[in-house]
Design a protein around this motif. Structure first.
Motif, PDB file in Angstrom:
ATOM      1  N   LEU A   1     -97.525  22.121 118.886  1.00 54.45           N
ATOM      2  CA  LEU A   1     -98.080  21.753 117.882  1.00 54.45           C
ATOM      3  C   LEU A   1     -99.479  21.393 117.883  1.00 54.45           C
ATOM      4  CD1 LEU A   1     -97.452  20.562 114.965  1.00 54.45           C
ATOM      5  CD2 LEU A   1     -96.894  18.420 116.187  1.00 54.45           C
TER       6      LEU A   1
ATOM      7  N   LYS B   1    -102.669  23.600 116.475  1.00 54.46           N
ATOM      8  CA  LYS B   1    -103.259  23.410 115.026  1.00 54.46           C
ATOM      9  C   LYS B   1    -104.696  22.926 114.869  1.00 54.46           C
ATOM     10  CE  LYS B   1    -100.885  19.493 113.438  1.00 54.46           C
ATOM     11  NZ  LYS B   1    -101.831  18.556 113.254  1.00 54.46           N
TER      12      LYS B   1
ATOM     13  N   LEU C   1    -100.136  31.908 106.286  1.00 53.84           N
ATOM     14  CA  LEU C   1     -99.050  30.853 106.245  1.00 53.84           C
ATOM     15  C   LEU C   1     -97.631  31.243 106.524  1.00 53.84           C
ATOM     16  CD1 LEU C   1    -100.064  28.380 103.089  1.00 53.84           C
ATOM     17  CD2 LEU C   1    -100.414  27.967 105.662  1.00 53.84           C
ATOM     18  N   THR C   2     -97.741  32.677 106.125  1.00 57.41           N
ATOM     19  CA  THR C   2     -96.487  33.248 106.353  1.00 57.41           C
ATOM     20  C   THR C   2     -96.190  34.084 107.540  1.00 57.41           C
ATOM     21  OG1 THR C   2     -97.201  35.291 105.255  1.00 57.41           O
ATOM     22  CG2 THR C   2     -96.164  33.886 103.661  1.00 57.41           C
TER      23      THR C   2
ATOM     24  N   SER D   1     -97.702  30.688 112.539  1.00 55.79           N
ATOM     25  CA  SER D   1     -97.894  29.427 111.436  1.00 55.79           C
ATOM     26  C   SER D   1     -96.568  29.151 111.024  1.00 55.79           C
ATOM     27  CB  SER D   1     -98.361  29.891 109.971  1.00 55.79           C
ATOM     28  OG  SER D   1     -99.770  30.613 110.437  1.00 55.79           O
ATOM     29  N   LEU D   2     -95.422  29.648 110.807  1.00 49.99           N
ATOM     30  CA  LEU D   2     -94.370  29.313 110.444  1.00 49.99           C
ATOM     31  C   LEU D   2     -93.627  28.458 111.578  1.00 49.99           C
ATOM     32  CD1 LEU D   2     -92.698  32.273 108.631  1.00 49.99           C
ATOM     33  CD2 LEU D   2     -93.396  30.102 107.635  1.00 49.99           C
TER      34      LEU D   2
ATOM     35  N   ILE E   1     -95.238  26.775 113.771  1.00 55.15           N
ATOM     36  CA  ILE E   1     -96.117  25.541 114.033  1.00 55.15           C
ATOM     37  C   ILE E   1     -95.612  24.492 112.650  1.00 55.15           C
ATOM     38  CG2 ILE E   1     -98.287  24.341 113.438  1.00 55.15           C
ATOM     39  CD1 ILE E   1     -98.509  25.482 115.970  1.00 55.15           C
ATOM     40  N   ARG E   2     -95.265  25.249 111.640  1.00 56.02           N
ATOM     41  CA  ARG E   2     -94.708  24.190 110.547  1.00 56.02           C
ATOM     42  C   ARG E   2     -93.344  23.776 110.903  1.00 56.02           C
ATOM     43  NH1 ARG E   2     -95.499  28.132 105.513  1.00 56.02           N
ATOM     44  NH2 ARG E   2     -93.958  26.549 104.553  1.00 56.02           N
ATOM     45  N   ARG E   3     -92.492  24.510 111.648  1.00 54.61           N
ATOM     46  CA  ARG E   3     -90.878  24.070 112.070  1.00 54.61           C
ATOM     47  C   ARG E   3     -91.439  22.865 113.195  1.00 54.61           C
ATOM     48  NH1 ARG E   3     -86.685  24.585 109.776  1.00 54.61           N
ATOM     49  NH2 ARG E   3     -85.340  24.895 111.942  1.00 54.61           N
TER      50      ARG E   3
ATOM     51  N   GLN F   1     -93.596  20.723 113.141  1.00 50.24           N
ATOM     52  CA  GLN F   1     -94.265  19.719 112.322  1.00 50.24           C
ATOM     53  C   GLN F   1     -92.840  18.998 111.502  1.00 50.24           C
ATOM     54  OE1 GLN F   1     -97.276  21.912 110.253  1.00 50.24           O
ATOM     55  NE2 GLN F   1     -98.606  20.174 110.714  1.00 50.24           N
ATOM     56  N   SER F   2     -92.061  19.950 110.992  1.00 50.97           N
ATOM     57  CA  SER F   2     -91.024  19.277 110.097  1.00 50.97           C
ATOM     58  C   SER F   2     -89.976  18.693 111.136  1.00 50.97           C
ATOM     59  CB  SER F   2     -90.178  20.460 109.615  1.00 50.97           C
ATOM     60  OG  SER F   2     -89.714  21.377 110.461  1.00 50.97           O
TER      61      SER F   2
END
Length: 200
Positions: free
Chosen positions: A137, A140, A152-153, A157-158, A160-162, A164-165
């Motif tokens: 993480l 970023k 973002l796709t 990037s996805l 990293i977003r996982r 974060q979630s």
């Protein structure tokens, strides 16, 4: 379904040790729920329409997941527990045991594109470096990451977003397979991550 747990440690935990689950076919839920200890357990050639889910509020000691399922994959992630006191107690219980464990989970012999292991220490995992990649993480916030400006796709990037979630600092993800339309992009971006010194 195959559901192991949940348990309520320390007095009512579920302990599964020194056993093998081989060539099992599961039509419904396939999960290891919070409050479980898995020790010297092998899951080999498991088939499920749903991905095999292991919640991270579990103590894992020398657990192996292997095989190449036709369906499903492997998801290791925190359970979404509404009870904050139970969530905190489970996390304290797991954290107290981790220091004494050298290897928590070995999924180096597992081949499924839907594979993500989130919220476990990378130092206590074994994965296939040709098929899986570690993501952190903290990337970023790096200037090097920002300069790469991945869409973002992007696979990266996805990922990293996982993280974060699930409020996780690191994880391991399966790379897209060569037949996946995102494969070429993911590999090109991986080369750039290596060149920038982010991915070692």
């Amino acid at each position: 379904r195959l559901l192991i747990g949940p348990g309520t440690p320390p007095d009512a935990l579920v302990h599964v040790s020194r056993c093998k689950f081989r060539d099992c076919s599961v039509a419904g839920e396939f999960r290891v729920a919070p409050g479980v200890v898995l020790e010297d357990v092998i899951f080999d050639r498991m088939s499920s329409r749903d991905s095999f889910t292991i919640n991270t509020q579990v103590i894992l000691k020398n657990v192996v997941v292997c095989g190449a399922p036709k369906f499903g994959g492997l998801w290791v992630k925190p359970a979404d527990l509404a009870d904050s006191m139970r969530r905190s107690a489970l996390q304290d219980w797991v954290d107290s045991a981790r220091d004494g464990i050298d290897l928590m989970l070995d999924f180096s012999g597992f081949e499924a594109e839907e594979t993500e292991v989130i919220g476990l220490p990378l130092s206590k995992l074994k994965w296939n470096h040709d098929k899986h990649v570690p993501v952190k993480l903290g990337w970023k916030d790096l200037d090097e990451w920002k300069r790469l400006n991945f869409p973002l796709t992007s696979f990266w990037s996805l990922s990293i977003r996982r993280l974060q979630s699930f409020h996780a600092s690191e994880g391991v993800f399966a790379l897209p397979s060569p037949s996946n339309r995102k494969y070429a992009q993911a590999m090109d971006e991986m080369s750039r991550l290596i060149e920038s010194g982010i991915l070692l």
